[in-house]
Design a protein around this motif. Sequence first.
Motif, mmCIF file in Angstrom:
data_model
loop_
_atom_site.group_PDB
_atom_site.id
_atom_site.type_symbol
_atom_site.label_atom_id
_atom_site.label_comp_id
_atom_site.label_asym_id
_atom_site.label_seq_id
_atom_site.Cartn_x
_atom_site.Cartn_y
_atom_site.Cartn_z
ATOM 1 N N ARG A 1 0.727 5.625 5.410
ATOM 2 C CA ARG A 1 1.249 4.299 5.087
ATOM 3 C C ARG A 1 2.728 4.370 4.750
ATOM 4 O O ARG A 1 3.509 3.497 5.122
ATOM 5 N N GLU B 1 0.831 -1.210 0.000
ATOM 6 C CA GLU B 1 0.000 0.000 0.000
ATOM 7 C C GLU B 1 0.863 1.258 0.000
ATOM 8 O O GLU B 1 0.530 2.244 -0.656
ATOM 9 N N GLU C 1 -3.631 8.161 3.689
ATOM 10 C CA GLU C 1 -2.944 7.491 2.591
ATOM 11 C C GLU C 1 -1.427 7.702 2.684
ATOM 12 O O GLU C 1 -0.651 6.771 2.463
ATOM 13 N N ASN D 1 2.200 1.650 -3.470
ATOM 14 C CA ASN D 1 1.139 2.138 -4.355
ATOM 15 C C ASN D 1 0.955 3.639 -4.200
ATOM 16 O O ASN D 1 0.786 4.364 -5.191
#
Length: 118
Positions: free
Chosen positions: A97, A45, A94, A48
């Motif tokens: 992470r 993650e 986000e 990404n």
Amino acid sequence: PFEFLSYFKILNIFWKDKFELANGVRINPLIEGIKKTLPIITDTEANNRISQLRSMGEEPAQYLYQSGRCAIAHANVSPVVDPDDVSDLRRLSEDMRIVRSIAEQLIESNLGVRRTLF
């Protein structure tokens, strides 16, 4: 926002957050340390999100520092994170992470503390 800053405090254990001159170039060891650690992050993650930031034209280390750490800590200078704005909180979650993965990597590799018991 406070969790995000807490992870950055861990990063500050390993790298100074103060701009300095190195070979005539102004650098921040914290940003440079993040840059060097990003390639060894294994969290899917986080990777990404790093790819997403790059596709948006952002340099991830600078972005995390400026739009995350500084935006939270220095609420009187743009950019600013509004803890009451859901879009800011979503973006930070986000980005968290990545910061969490960097902190975990540093703790494991530099302090010898494993992420798991096995």
